[in-house]
Design a protein around this motif. Structure first.
Motif, PDB file in Angstrom:
ATOM      1  N   ARG A  49      14.819   8.019  21.292  1.00 13.20           N
ATOM      2  CA  ARG A  49      14.224   8.805  22.373  1.00 13.20           C
ATOM      3  C   ARG A  49      12.721   8.577  22.457  1.00 13.20           C
ATOM      4  O   ARG A  49      12.143   8.548  23.567  1.00 13.20           O
ATOM      5  CB  ARG A  49      14.542  10.289  22.192  1.00 13.20           C
ATOM      6  N   GLU A  68      18.437   8.961  16.501  1.00 13.69           N
ATOM      7  CA  GLU A  68      18.387   9.416  17.888  1.00 13.69           C
ATOM      8  C   GLU A  68      16.958   9.780  18.278  1.00 13.69           C
ATOM      9  O   GLU A  68      16.503   9.464  19.392  1.00 13.69           O
ATOM     10  CB  GLU A  68      19.311  10.621  18.086  1.00 13.69           C
ATOM     11  N   MET A 110      23.214   6.340  25.347  1.00 13.07           N
ATOM     12  CA  MET A 110      21.934   6.589  25.992  1.00 13.07           C
ATOM     13  C   MET A 110      21.658   5.642  27.156  1.00 13.07           C
ATOM     14  O   MET A 110      20.998   6.015  28.120  1.00 13.07           O
ATOM     15  CB  MET A 110      20.808   6.523  24.949  1.00 13.07           C
ATOM     16  N   LYS A 150      16.726   4.761  28.105  1.00 14.00           N
ATOM     17  CA  LYS A 150      17.312   5.422  29.272  1.00 14.00           C
ATOM     18  C   LYS A 150      18.407   4.542  29.851  1.00 14.00           C
ATOM     19  O   LYS A 150      18.640   3.416  29.382  1.00 14.00           O
ATOM     20  CB  LYS A 150      16.235   5.685  30.324  1.00 14.00           C
TER      21      LYS A 150
END
Length: 294
Positions: A34, A30, A61, A39
Motif C-alpha cells: 500500500r 500488505e 490489489m 492499485k
C-alpha cells in the motif's frame, strides 16, 4: 552469480509452513504494497514467489485488469502456487520456474517485490542489481525481510520457547545473508538504487490460540536436519510431532508474551534519471524508520 541453496527445502510440509507464515506476516507485506501505491491495473513481479502468497496478495490489489508474475527456482513451489491461484480464481497471475538472472519479459513492471528472498542470496546487492532491470521508470522495487540476527524472547521466560529460539537462530545463521534485514540500506546503495524508505514491525503474541507456536514448531521442523547435522540438538529433544502443543502448554501456563522475528521492509522508486535522486536524500538523512508492534 551462483544459484542460492534454499536451506529449508521445498517438501510439502515446508510449503505448508510457508502458507502458515504468510498468514502471520501478511499485514506487514500488505502495508508495504500500500505504501508503494499498488492499485488496479498495475503490473507486479514477485521474486522468489514460493507457494504464491505474495503474488496472490498483489493480485487482490491490482485486480483483474492488472498482471502479476511470480518466479521461483523450485518447480514444486511453482506447481503449488499455480494450483492455489487457479483454485482462488486469480487468472491474472502467471508463475514460472526461473531465477532472476534467467527470467525475461518484454514489458517492464510497475512494482518488483521479494519477501524473505535476500537472506538466501550469496550477494544481495547483485540480486538487487539483477532485479532492477525489470522495473519501469517511475516504478518501485521493494523487499520484506526477516531479521534472523535479533533475539526472540518470551516474558516471563518460557524455557522451551527460549531453547527453540536459540536453535532457530543457530539454524538461520546458515542462510547466506542471514543478517540482510539489517543491511537493506547498504545493499540498496551497493546496487546503485536510491536511498530506500524503511519500516519495521514485530509480531507479538501469546495465549491459547496464537499461531506463533505452529510457526516456531514448523520452522524448527524444516531446520531440524541441519541442526542435527551440526550436532546442536537431536530428534529426541525436538520431538517435532508434539513440539507445537508443548510450546503452547508451557507459554499459556506461564502467561508469557512472545516476541517473534522483526520484519523489516525497504523500497525505492526509480525515476530513470541515473542518480535516482538518492544523493539529496542521503544528505538530508530522509529514510524514515518506524517500529510498529503487531
Amino acid at each position: 552469480m551462483s544459484s542460492p541453496t534454499y536451506v529449508l527445502g521445498s517438501s510439502p510440509r515446508e510449503l505448508s509452513r510457508l502458507s502458515l507464515q504468510a498468514q502471520i506476516i501478511r499485514p506487514v507485506t500488505e502495508r508495504l504494497l500500500r505504501q508503494l501505491g499498488i492499485k488496479e491495473g498495475l503490473r507486479v513481479l514477485d521474486l522468489g514467489c514460493g507457494a504464491g502468497d505474495v503474488s496472490m496478495l498483489a493480485a487482490e490489489m491490482v485486480g483483474p485488469t492488472g498482471a502479476v508474475f511470480g518466479i521461483d527456482q523450485s518447480a514444486e513451489a511453482v506447481a503449488k502456487a499455480k494450483d492455489r491461484a487457479r483454485d482462488e480464481g486469480f487468472h491474472q497471475i502467471s508463475f514460472y520456474v526461473s531465477s532472476v538472472e534467467e527470467f525475461s519479459c518484454l514489458e517492464p513492471f510497475d512494482v518488483v517485490i521479494g519477501r524473505y528472498v535476500l537472506i538466501h542470496q550469496p550477494s544481495p546487492s547483485d540480486f538487487l542489481r539483477a532485479a532492477r532491470q525489470f522495473v519501469r521508470p517511475g516504478g518501485a522495487i521493494a523487499f520484506h525481510e526477516v531479521s534472523c540476527h535479533h533475539e526472540l524472547y518470551s516474558l516471563p521466560r518460557a524455557p522451551l520457547f527460549q531453547r527453540m529460539a536459540k536453535l532457530l537462530k543457530i539454524g538461520c545463521s546458515a542462510f547466506p545473508s542471514y543478517d540482510a534485514a539489517g543491511r537493506l540500506l547498504e545493499y540498496f546503495t551497493m546496487a546503485d538504487l536510491p536511498h530506500p524508505e524503511l519500516f519495521a514491525e514485530m509480531p507479538v503474541g501469546g495465549g491459547l490460540d496464537s499461531p506463533l507456536y505452529a510457526w516456531m514448531a514448523e520452522t524448527i521442523g524444516s531446520l531440524m536436519p541441519l541442526l542435527i547435522k551440526q550436532g546442536v540438538t537431536s530428534e529426541e529433544e525436538i520431538s517435532i510431532d508434539t513440539l507445537e502443543e508443548r510450546l503452547r502448554s508451557q507459554v499459556v501456563k506461564m502467561r508469557s508474551q512472545l516476541v517473534c522475528p522483526l520484519q523489516v521492509c525497504a523500497w525505492a522508486r526509480l525515476d530513470g534519471s541515473g542518480d535516482q535522486g538518492s544523493e539529496e536524500r542521503e544528505r538530508s538523512g530522509i529514510a524514515q524508520v518506524n517500529l510498529a508492534y503487531a
